[in-house]
Write an enzyme that holds these catalytic residues in place. Structure first.
Site, PDB file in Angstrom:
ATOM      1  N   TYR A  52       0.837  -1.207   0.000  1.00 11.82           N
ATOM      2  CA  TYR A  52       0.000   0.000   0.000  1.00 11.82           C
ATOM      3  C   TYR A  52       0.868   1.252   0.000  1.00 11.82           C
ATOM      4  CZ  TYR A  52       1.183   0.300   4.912  1.00 11.82           C
ATOM      5  OH  TYR A  52       1.893   0.395   6.084  1.00 11.82           O
ATOM      6  N   ASP A  63       2.523   6.912   4.874  1.00  4.75           N
ATOM      7  CA  ASP A  63       2.939   5.537   5.140  1.00  4.75           C
ATOM      8  C   ASP A  63       2.938   4.790   3.815  1.00  4.75           C
ATOM      9  OD1 ASP A  63       3.695   3.249   6.458  1.00  4.75           O
ATOM     10  OD2 ASP A  63       1.744   2.857   7.359  1.00  4.75           O
ATOM     11  N   TYR A 106      -8.991   8.168  10.842  1.00  3.28           N
ATOM     12  CA  TYR A 106      -8.578   8.414  12.223  1.00  3.28           C
ATOM     13  C   TYR A 106      -9.392   9.515  12.895  1.00  3.28           C
ATOM     14  CZ  TYR A 106      -4.694   5.387  11.149  1.00  3.28           C
ATOM     15  OH  TYR A 106      -3.934   4.298  10.782  1.00  3.28           O
TER      16      TYR A 106
END
Length: 132
Positions: A52, A63, A106
């Site tokens: 990913y 990330d 989040y």
């Protein structure tokens, strides 16, 4: 958080007008980049192996297993709702781009000190390598 959320909502409103983007009732959006080789999609209690690349709507990478050169494995029920929800829309060998509104990511509580800020919309490009 409100400015980030507003920017994300504007981005998602424009994004879902593109023909290749599918929008779900939850607000999650996804785009199939390449079809999988199998019929099998992951379920909530599966563990998956994926490559990913995660970015914010401005392109900031927060990330990336791709940049690390190492795929990641995790339980579907152990990640944010938008990520696991998006992966259920692809099959092994498939690539998908997932657009995750803040409330499926989040929300207002990202990891302190990270690149993800409260209210951020997230984008993940994922390749589903394996379902365990």
């Amino acid at each position: 958080p409100d400015l980030n959320r507003e920017a994300g909502e504007k981005f998602l409103a424009e994004n879902k007008e593109r023909a290749e983007v599918n929008a779900t009732e939850s607000g999650l959006q996804y785009e199939i980049l390449s079809e999988g080789e199998s019929e099998q999609s992951p379920l909530a209690d599966d563990e998956v192996e994926v490559h990913y690349h995660g970015t914010l709507i401005d392109g900031t990478v927060f990330d990336s297993s791709v940049e690390r050169g190492q795929p990641a494995s995790f339980p579907m029920n152990g990640v944010i709702k938008g990520f696991s929800g998006g992966l259920t829309k692809t099959q092994v060998g498939g690539k998908i781009k997932i657009y995750i509104p803040s409330e499926l990511g989040y929300g207002d509580n990202p990891r302190p000190g990270g690149k993800i800020k409260p209210g951020d919309t997230l984008i993940f490009e994922c390749e589903l390598l394996e379902i365990n």
